[in-house]
Design an enzyme around this catalytic site. Structure first.
Site, short mmCIF file in Angstrom:
data_model
loop_
_atom_site.label_atom_id
_atom_site.label_comp_id
_atom_site.label_asym_id
_atom_site.label_seq_id
_atom_site.Cartn_x
_atom_site.Cartn_y
_atom_site.Cartn_z
N GLY A 263 0.78 -1.25 0.14
CA GLY A 263 -0.04 0.05 0.05
C GLY A 263 0.89 1.23 0.05
O GLY A 263 1.62 1.50 -0.91
N ASP B 186 8.25 -4.81 -13.78
CA ASP B 186 7.50 -4.27 -12.56
C ASP B 186 7.39 -2.57 -13.16
O ASP B 186 8.15 -2.01 -13.15
CB ASP B 186 8.33 -4.40 -11.28
CG ASP B 186 7.47 -3.90 -10.08
OD1 ASP B 186 6.64 -2.96 -10.32
OD2 ASP B 186 7.55 -4.46 -8.93
N SER C 156 6.53 -4.57 -2.07
CA SER C 156 6.08 -2.97 -2.35
C SER C 156 6.21 -2.18 -1.14
O SER C 156 7.54 -1.92 -0.59
CB SER C 156 4.72 -3.13 -2.64
OG SER C 156 4.30 -2.00 -3.59
#
Length: 324
Positions: free
Chosen positions: A42, A266, A109
């Site tokens: 997130g 990515d 992430s």
């Protein structure tokens, strides 16, 4: 080697912080195994039962939590007292609550960002790191994903145009400043429209091959609000970091083992992030997954993470035997 089968949690609870927030915490795997805490992405993405499967349940005591304001933690969508420093303190609270001396810190992430930040704050409690889709929280990393003329907008101009739709009437404003107005607008419909556009943009470009979000352009409203509000809050505050903080402080943890998994294609977290991190970390092993983008749900990424967990366990057991 593929990831393990579904794993049930053997314990779940909510821990209350000193400022009255309730942090969801769950445990699975082997209670006597190597402790590992997993940091979800997130910020605002929330954890998933799938994250348990990224570790060998026979080897690891798997600890997963929902960060402030999202998932099963409460209050939902909370931005006050929600910063990287608060999340680090929550992780340390979890460690102390579970009476764990040292653990492996893992994340993907934004979770890789938080894992590194926690490690640099508490290196004495870290055994090593398993990281995926490296995000270093620098302004250039935020530019890559959100600002026109940089990376992702150039690769997916059609999706980026949809991302700009809620702020099209604010063409002269910086994209994060414009989204600030829309995500906190007094009109609920305006807020939701902005949150959906923000979240769908990221979800559409998360995988190498088109996914359900790319095809339908739809998302659950509550998930979109949590992701958009909390991500935007962190990114407009530069992730609550000093410039280049994580790389500048890497010496605090670079003596520890680290397995880095990064999709070659990515588009959310550019490959340079992983390359720069590994280049400064003698004990790091970087695994490029050539058939994947960003998402941990892609088969190549998930398999590489599970393999990394096995290799980390072997390394730690070897170190323990050598010490004896």
């Amino acid at each position: 080697m593929s990831i393990g089968s579904a794993i049930e949690a053997f314990a779940s609870q909510w821990l209350e912080t000193s400022d009255g927030q309730q942090i969801y915490l769950e445990q699975s795997g082997n209670p006597s195994g190597i402790p590992v805490i997993y940091c979800h992405g997130g910020p605002g993405g929330g954890s998933s039962p799938f994250h348990r499967q990224l570790f060998d349940a026979a080897l690891y005591h798997i600890i997963i939590f929902d960060q402030r304001g999202c998932g099963l933690s409460s209050p939902a969508l909370q931005l006050e007292n929600n910063s990287t420093q608060h999340l680090i303190a929550d992780m340390e609270m979890i460690r102390q609550h579970l009476q764990i001396e040292n653990w492996v810190v893992a994340g993907g992430s934004w979770g890789s960002t938080l894992a590194l930040a926690y490690g640099q704050a508490y290196p004495q409690h870290c055994l090593g790191f398993i990281l995926r889709g490296i995000f270093l929280g620098r302004e250039q990393d935020i530019d890559w994903l959100y600002r026109a003329g940089f990376g992702a907008s150039q690769v997916f101009p059609d999706y980026y145009q949809d991302f700009l739709q809620p702020i099209a009437h604010l063409p002269d404003m910086d994209v994060l400043q414009a989204y600030q107005l829309q995500l906190h607008h007094q009109n609920q419909a305006v807020r939701l429209n902005a949150a959906l556009a923000w979240s769908i943009w990221e979800s559409r470009i998360a995988t190498l091959l088109p996914n359900e979000f790319a095809q339908s352009g739809e998302m659950d409203a509550q998930s979109a609000l949590a992701l958009a509000l909390i991500e935007h809050h962190y990114f407009i505050h530069h992730c609550f970091f000093e410039p280049n903080q994580l790389l500048n402080n890497l010496h605090k943890i670079s003596h520890l083992p680290c397995y880095i998994v990064h999709g070659r294609y990515d588009m959310i977290c550019k490959a340079e992030n992983a390359f720069s991190l590994a280049s400064l970390w003698p004990e790091a092993q970087l695994n490029w997954v050539v058939n994947a983008g960003h998402s941990a749900s892609e088969a190549g990424i998930a398999t590489a993470l599970y393999q990394a967990s096995r290799e980390m366990a072997d390394k730690l057991h070897s170190q323990k035997r050598t010490a004896v």
